[in-house]
Design a protein around this motif. Structure first.
Motif, short mmCIF file in Angstrom:
data_model
loop_
_atom_site.label_atom_id
_atom_site.label_comp_id
_atom_site.label_asym_id
_atom_site.label_seq_id
_atom_site.Cartn_x
_atom_site.Cartn_y
_atom_site.Cartn_z
N THR A 134 -20.35 27.40 -26.02
CA THR A 134 -20.02 26.06 -26.53
C THR A 134 -19.66 25.13 -25.38
N ILE A 135 -18.86 25.61 -24.44
CA ILE A 135 -18.48 24.79 -23.28
C ILE A 135 -19.73 24.42 -22.49
N ARG A 136 -20.61 25.37 -22.28
CA ARG A 136 -21.86 25.08 -21.54
C ARG A 136 -22.70 24.04 -22.28
N ASN A 137 -22.80 24.18 -23.59
CA ASN A 137 -23.58 23.21 -24.37
C ASN A 137 -22.97 21.81 -24.29
N TYR A 138 -21.65 21.71 -24.35
CA TYR A 138 -20.98 20.41 -24.20
C TYR A 138 -21.27 19.82 -22.82
N GLU A 139 -21.11 20.63 -21.79
CA GLU A 139 -21.26 20.13 -20.42
C GLU A 139 -22.70 19.75 -20.10
N GLN A 140 -23.65 20.46 -20.67
CA GLN A 140 -25.06 20.18 -20.40
C GLN A 140 -25.62 19.10 -21.32
N GLY A 141 -24.82 18.63 -22.26
CA GLY A 141 -25.26 17.56 -23.14
C GLY A 141 -26.12 18.02 -24.31
N LEU A 169 0.82 -1.21 0.00
CA LEU A 169 0.00 0.00 0.00
C LEU A 169 0.85 1.25 0.00
N ALA A 170 1.99 1.22 0.69
CA ALA A 170 2.88 2.38 0.73
C ALA A 170 3.47 2.67 -0.65
N ARG A 171 3.73 1.62 -1.42
CA ARG A 171 4.31 1.79 -2.76
C ARG A 171 3.25 2.08 -3.82
N ALA A 172 2.01 1.84 -3.50
CA ALA A 172 0.95 2.02 -4.50
C ALA A 172 0.73 3.49 -4.82
N ARG A 173 0.29 3.74 -6.03
CA ARG A 173 -0.07 5.10 -6.40
C ARG A 173 -1.34 5.04 -7.21
N ARG A 174 -2.09 6.08 -7.12
CA ARG A 174 -3.37 6.13 -7.80
C ARG A 174 -3.15 6.52 -9.26
N VAL A 175 -3.70 5.74 -10.14
CA VAL A 175 -3.58 6.01 -11.56
C VAL A 175 -4.99 6.21 -12.11
N ALA A 176 -5.23 7.39 -12.62
CA ALA A 176 -6.54 7.69 -13.19
C ALA A 176 -6.34 8.04 -14.65
N PRO A 177 -7.05 7.35 -15.55
CA PRO A 177 -6.92 7.69 -16.96
C PRO A 177 -7.46 9.08 -17.22
N PRO A 178 -6.93 9.75 -18.24
CA PRO A 178 -7.47 11.08 -18.55
C PRO A 178 -8.94 10.97 -18.93
N PRO A 179 -9.72 12.00 -18.67
CA PRO A 179 -11.13 11.96 -19.01
C PRO A 179 -11.33 11.82 -20.52
N ALA A 180 -12.44 11.26 -20.91
CA ALA A 180 -12.77 11.12 -22.33
C ALA A 180 -12.97 12.50 -22.93
N ALA A 181 -12.74 12.60 -24.25
CA ALA A 181 -12.86 13.89 -24.93
C ALA A 181 -14.28 14.44 -24.84
N ASP A 182 -15.26 13.55 -24.69
CA ASP A 182 -16.65 14.02 -24.59
C ASP A 182 -16.95 14.62 -23.22
N ASP A 183 -16.14 14.31 -22.23
CA ASP A 183 -16.42 14.76 -20.86
C ASP A 183 -15.68 16.08 -20.59
N VAL A 184 -16.19 17.14 -21.19
CA VAL A 184 -15.55 18.46 -21.08
C VAL A 184 -15.52 18.92 -19.63
N LYS A 185 -16.58 18.64 -18.90
CA LYS A 185 -16.65 19.08 -17.50
C LYS A 185 -15.53 18.44 -16.67
N ALA A 186 -15.29 17.14 -16.89
CA ALA A 186 -14.24 16.45 -16.14
C ALA A 186 -12.86 17.00 -16.50
N ILE A 187 -12.65 17.28 -17.77
CA ILE A 187 -11.37 17.85 -18.20
C ILE A 187 -11.17 19.21 -17.54
N ARG A 188 -12.20 20.03 -17.61
CA ARG A 188 -12.12 21.39 -17.06
C ARG A 188 -11.89 21.36 -15.56
N ARG A 189 -12.62 20.51 -14.85
CA ARG A 189 -12.47 20.43 -13.39
C ARG A 189 -11.09 19.91 -13.00
#
Length: 122
Positions: A87-94, A48-68
């Motif tokens: 445009t960003i709002r329209n992407y984030e709101q779907g 556990l001490a050697r472990a590190r969290r690996v999170a893949p980059p957000p998908a290109a469709d998930d603008v909100k996750a990228i921005r956050r």
């Protein structure tokens, strides 16, 4: 194997021998956990001490996750990468989905935002 789900309401707290529980120390609890394969830790303390969290980059469709992940407001993200705020709002709101060059740009932003910023500043 059947999984039985229980809620706090299902547990009759009057059946618990609280006097016995008060006499158990942390070492005994750890020994009981280690002896039970269903509750024993999967990883050792060293692992556990050697472990590190690996999170893949957000998908290109998930603008909100990228921005956050970049810690930017909609206005800041739009200004930094050349989008309109609407445009960003329209992407984030779907209401719209990124397509073509915008999707490619968002994919690059998700993986290398500093490279995009450097390219746009030149």
């Amino acid at each position: 194997m059947t999984i039985v789900r229980r809620t706090r309401a299902d547990i009759d707290l009057s059946k618990i021998d609280w006097a016995v529980l008060e006499t158990i120390d942390d070492a005994q609890i750890e020994a009981q956990i280690a002896a039970d394969p269903d509750t024993a830790p999967i990883f050792t303390t060293d692992e556990l001490a050697r472990a590190r969290r690996v999170a893949p980059p957000p998908a290109a469709d998930d603008v909100k996750a990228i921005r956050r992940r970049l810690g930017l407001s909609q206005e800041q993200f739009a200004a930094r990468f050349g989008f309109s705020v609407e445009t960003i709002r329209n992407y984030e709101q779907g209401h719209r989905r990124p397509a073509g060059p915008a999707r490619v740009l968002l994919r690059v932003i998700a993986s290398e935002p500093d490279a995009v910023t450097r390219a746009l500043v030149r």
